[in-house]
Structures are given as structure tokens and as C-alpha cells.
Design a protein around this motif. Structure first.
Motif, PDB file in Angstrom:
ATOM      1  N   LYS A 264    -155.082  14.057  24.772  1.00 30.66           N
ATOM      2  CA  LYS A 264    -154.219  13.858  23.590  1.00 30.66           C
ATOM      3  C   LYS A 264    -154.510  14.909  22.524  1.00 30.66           C
ATOM      4  N   THR A 267    -153.466  18.572  23.530  1.00 30.03           N
ATOM      5  CA  THR A 267    -152.028  18.821  23.708  1.00 30.03           C
ATOM      6  C   THR A 267    -151.193  18.409  22.504  1.00 30.03           C
ATOM      7  N   THR A 269    -150.437  15.422  21.599  1.00 33.56           N
ATOM      8  CA  THR A 269    -149.600  14.283  21.964  1.00 33.56           C
ATOM      9  C   THR A 269    -150.258  12.991  21.486  1.00 33.56           C
ATOM     10  N   THR A 270    -149.834  11.864  22.014  1.00 28.76           N
ATOM     11  CA  THR A 270    -150.413  10.569  21.650  1.00 28.76           C
ATOM     12  C   THR A 270    -151.028   9.918  22.883  1.00 28.76           C
ATOM     13  N   ASP A 273    -148.279   8.683  25.016  1.00 27.64           N
ATOM     14  CA  ASP A 273    -147.666   9.746  25.816  1.00 27.64           C
ATOM     15  C   ASP A 273    -148.473   9.984  27.094  1.00 27.64           C
ATOM     16  N   THR A 277    -147.398   9.256  30.972  1.00 30.67           N
ATOM     17  CA  THR A 277    -147.419  10.380  31.901  1.00 30.67           C
ATOM     18  C   THR A 277    -148.209  10.024  33.155  1.00 30.67           C
ATOM     19  N   ALA A 341    -143.699  13.581  25.775  1.00 28.70           N
ATOM     20  CA  ALA A 341    -143.931  13.617  24.332  1.00 28.70           C
ATOM     21  C   ALA A 341    -142.624  13.853  23.570  1.00 28.70           C
ATOM     22  N   GLU A 342    -141.810  14.781  24.073  1.00 26.97           N
ATOM     23  CA  GLU A 342    -140.537  15.066  23.401  1.00 26.97           C
ATOM     24  C   GLU A 342    -139.598  13.864  23.458  1.00 26.97           C
ATOM     25  N   ASN A 344    -140.382  10.742  23.913  1.00 27.23           N
ATOM     26  CA  ASN A 344    -140.910   9.627  23.131  1.00 27.23           C
ATOM     27  C   ASN A 344    -140.652   9.822  21.643  1.00 27.23           C
ATOM     28  N   ARG A 345    -140.709  11.075  21.164  1.00 25.88           N
ATOM     29  CA  ARG A 345    -140.388  11.324  19.746  1.00 25.88           C
ATOM     30  C   ARG A 345    -138.939  10.953  19.453  1.00 25.88           C
TER      31      ARG A 345
END
Length: 474
Positions: A264, A267, A269-270, A273, A277, A341-342, A344-345
């Protein structure tokens, strides 16, 4: 008098002998930390002391005459801990396979609606394998079940936590319970309130229609811009997307939380995420091994807690949901993480435009008799196999305790959550963090997925693949 919210009651109406609406957990305990040697009687007495004044454990359902309104909660005046805490032993040789077979059987048993809607099964004789594959020291396992009408993921985790302590010889944590047992009203009072509620329903409907119509308009705009969350009914069909039976199967796995956090951080991210993945990679490998991998990505429903933003004080379930594609069509784990990530945003931004109470508002219109009849008709006609797949599975990520906890003095070594499955989506993956570990629980319809363990055992390998991909990039 405490009435169930529409969302809480919906889980009662959704339930059939095949579609059971309780949430479960497998809790592995190290009894060597207990201040006094383990006995079942002492453990049951300790649980009784902790729950006898807690409404979530001691109230039961009372229906409204003619099914005109949602049921109410009333105190069970005959509450008896022996009807809720039971004792079993793992069949010989007492290993992991025997444990999950036993837990799968317990998960398939419905709760008795004439009593408070929970059970705990204390399972003795479990001997997990050590690093050399040999039977290790004996452990106690507690298999718990609570109906979804009583808890959601967050409140269920909190209830378990409040039966625990921070030290082996400390008292359980104090429980701040927002619910009450509720007064037991007369039949006439129940009927009168139900009639009044029915009379005002058109006004309530008008109040929720306007924001819902506005949301549809905004969603169309987001879809044109490519920033909308994934749409339901766009999922490919798999072997676990059909009509389910009452049989269940279980798989359990473990991950290091620090590994997930490192990915996390590296990268941007969360944790969610990364978890999604890993789920996408594990599902990809599982389906590919069986020659069932679809060309398009699987679609998951992800429950989202709205406790911080909900305006409603009543109700045990304060959740909404979003849809997300899992990238099962992407082989490279790092590329899949970037996509996740994209998306999820976008999904989170889209979800913020939805009222926190939208699901609860619409659930108020679930008519008890009509809703139950519709669910049974849907199952009997096997309609889940005849229309486009709504979603492939449910994935939940529930935050757990960051420090070790002790259940009646026994240290919790693992806590695996297990959510319900539905017609059309016969697999549920639930993930919970616990004192530096991430525990993955999979529950499935046995006919749809006979061995979920074959799925969850891909999680550690997927984590290692992603970790190496991140390291190679740096």
C-alpha cells in the motif's frame, strides 16, 4: 417498543432453508493463556456473565399481526445460555480438514427464531499443523453464528470484541450497546401502530423518490464520463453463479498485515485496494485451473459501512454497497492493482453521491409477506440462472483489533469471518485484520464450490507475486 428497521427485517424476509442469513466466525483460541485451566462449564459461565444484560444477545423477534409491519424486538424472558452455547469435538485426527468440514455443517444449520438469534459452538480437540506439517498443540475453536438482522460486519466485530479483554486475567471490555431490549406491547398496540405506518407510507415514498431520481440522472452522467462505479447485471457467469442449496463449504487462509501495508505504501494505494487485488488474483487462478476463467472481469458487491454518516439512530445494519470489477482478466498483479485503485476511487466518489441512508430508506417498503413469497418464487423457478448475472460474489473487508485480544482468558490466535451467500452469488469472501494478521474466510454453497479452500490458498501466493512485482518496479 423497538421495531426492526426495514433493512434489518429484510434479512429475515430473505431467509429460506437454502438462503440462510446468519453471519459466522471461526475463532481459534490458545487456552494455555487462561488464568485457570480450561473447562467448558467455566467458559460457558463466563460467556453467560458477559451477555446476560446485553440486548443483542438476549432479545428475540416478535411478529406484528397480519404481517402489516416489520417485527419488533422483545426480551426473551426464558433466556438460557445452555440453548446458545454448545460443546463439540473435532473428529479424529482433529486437523484443519476435519475442522472446516465440521464448521461447514454448523454453518448450514438455521437459527431458531423463537430464541435470541445467535449461537456459539465450542469445539475441542483441534490440533493445527506446525511448520513441519505435524499436529501441533491442541486449541479450542469457537464457531459463532449471529443473524444478519442483529448485526452487520462492524457491529458483529464489536460484539465479539466486547466479550474479550486486553489481558488474560482482565474483565471483558465494557459494551456500549445503543439498542435496548424493548417493551413487549399488546397485540392491539402493535396492530394500531402498523396501520398508522401503512397509512403514512405514500408520504415516505414521495420523500425518497426525488433523491433517487436525481441519483439516476447523475449516474448516467458519470457513466458517460467513465467515472461511474461498475454496473450490476454486467458480470460473466461462473460455476458459483446460480441457484444455491442449503449445504455450505468453508475455506480459511492467513496473510501478514505488514506485507499488505508495505505494498500500500509503495504504490500509494489503500489496504482495501490491495485486498481486492489479491481476491481478483486468487479468483483468476482458481477459475483458470478449472478451465472456467471468463474473458471479462468478475464483478463483486462490496458492503460499505455508513455508521459515521447515517442519520438513523435505529437499526443494527448501517451499510450501503458498491460494485467493483476485480480485474480477473488482468494477469499482471501490479497492473491489476493500478486498475483496482483507479476504479475504487471512481466507485467511492460515485458512492458519496448516494445518501448514506438510501438502502435503509428503500428497505422500509419491504412487505413481510410479499417479500418472502417473492424470494421463494425466485428460488423455485431458478430465475438466478435465467437472467444476466447481477454480481459474482460479495467481498467484505472488516477492520479488526490491532492488538491481541483474549476471549475468556484464551488468546485469540485467528478470527475468520464468514458472510452469507445468495441465489445468484454462491460465494462470500470476508477479510478481517487481527493483531498484525489478515484472516480470510470463504463461505460457499457446496454444490457451487465444493472446496473454497482451493480458492483461499491462492491468497498467500498472490500476495507474494504482488510483493515481488512492486519490488521489481522499484
Amino acid at each position: 417498543m423497538q421495531r426492526l428497521s426495514g433493512l434489518d427485517a429484510s434479512f429475515l424476509y430473505l431467509e429460506t432453508p437454502a438462503q440462510l442469513m446468519h453471519v459466522c466466525a471461526v475463532m481459534v483460541l490458545d487456552q494455555s493463556t487462561m488464568p485457570t485451566p480450561y473447562t467448558f462449564d467455566d467458559l460457558m459461565a463466563g460467556i453467560d456473565d458477559s451477555v446476560h444484560d446485553v440486548p443483542a444477545f438476549t432479545r428475540k423477534i416478535r411478529g406484528v399481526p397480519l404481517g402489516l409491519d416489520h417485527p419488533i424486538w422483545v426480551r426473551d424472558q426464558q433466556f438460557d445460555i445452555e440453548r446458545h452455547v454448545h460443546r463439540l469435538a473435532v473428529p479424529s485426527p482433529g486437523g484443519y480438514r476435519e475442522l472446516i468440514d465440521l464448521c461447514s455443517h454448523l454453518a448450514a444449520l438455521p437459527l431458531d427464531r423463537s430464541r435470541p438469534l445467535w449461537e456459539m459452538w465450542v469445539i475441542e480437540g483441534y490440533r493445527p499443523e506446525d511448520a513441519e506439517g505435524q499436529p501441533g498443540d491442541e486449541r479450542i475453536v469457537v464457531f459463532s453464528k449471529m443473524h444478519h438482522a442483529t448485526v452487520d460486519g462492524v457491529s458483529g466485530s464489536n460484539l465479539i470484541s466486547h466479550l474479550c479483554s486486553l489481558e488474560p486475567d482482565s474483565a471483558p471490555l465494557a459494551l456500549v450497546d445503543e439498542q435496548s431490549h424493548g417493551r413487549d406491547p399488546s397485540r392491539g398496540e402493535l396492530l394500531g401502530r402498523a396501520v398508522m405506518g401503512t397509512a403514512t407510507r405514500p408520504v415516505t415514498l414521495a420523500r425518497v423518490l426525488r433523491p433517487s431520481a436525481q441519483l439516476i440522472t447523475k449516474t448516467i452522467g458519470r457513466a458517460r464520463e467513465g467515472t461511474a462505479m461498475a454496473a450490476p447485471f454486467s458480470a460473466p457467469r461462473t460455476s458459483f453463479n446460480g441457484t444455491i442449496t442449503g449445504h455450505r463449504s468453508i475455506g480459511l487462509a492467513d496473510l501478514r498485515l505488514d506485507d499488505v501495508r508495505e505494498i500500500k505504501k509503495a504504490t500509494g494505494t489503500t489496504v482495501n485496494d490491495v485486498v481486492l487485488t489479491l481476491a481478483g488474483g486468487a479468483l483468476r487462478s482458481y477459475l483458470d485451473e478449472r478451465g472456467e476463467l471468463p474473458a471479462t472481469s468478475l464483478l463483486a458487491t462490496v458492503p460499505v459501512s455508513v455508521r459515521e454518516t447515517s442519520r438513523r439512530a435505529e437499526g443494527a445494519n448501517k451499510v450501503s454497497a458498491l460494485f467493483t470489477k476485480l480485474g480477473t482478466d488482468i494477469a499482471d498483479p501490479l497492473e491489476r492493482l493500478g486498475m483496482m485503485a483507479e476504479r475504487n476511487r471512481h466507485a467511492k466518489d460515485h458512492h458519496k453521491a448516494i445518501s448514506a441512508d438510501a438502502l435503509q430508506d428503500w428497505a422500509e417498503f419491504a412487505a413481510p409477506r410479499t417479500f418472502g413469497l417473492a424470494v421463494r418464487t425466485y428460488a423455485n423457478l431458478r430465475l438466478a440462472e435465467k437472467h444476466p448475472v447481477v454480481h459474482n460474489l460479495v467481498i467484505s473487508n472488516v477492520p479488526g483489533p490491532p492488538v491481541p485480544l483474549y476471549f475468556m482468558g484464551a488468546q485469540i490466535e485467528a478470527l475468520y469471518p464468514l458472510g452469507p451467500v445468495f441465489h445468484g452469488a454462491g460465494l462470500n469472501l470476508t477479510v478481517m485484520s487481527n493483531a498484525g494478521r489478515i484472516h480470510v474466510g470463504a463461505l460457499a454453497c457446496r454444490e457451487s464450490m465444493p472446496d473454497p479452500d482451493a480458492l483461499v490458498q491462492h491468497f498467500p501466493g498472490e500476495l507474494e507475486r504482488l510483493r515481488k512485482a512492486v519490488a521489481a518496479k522499484d
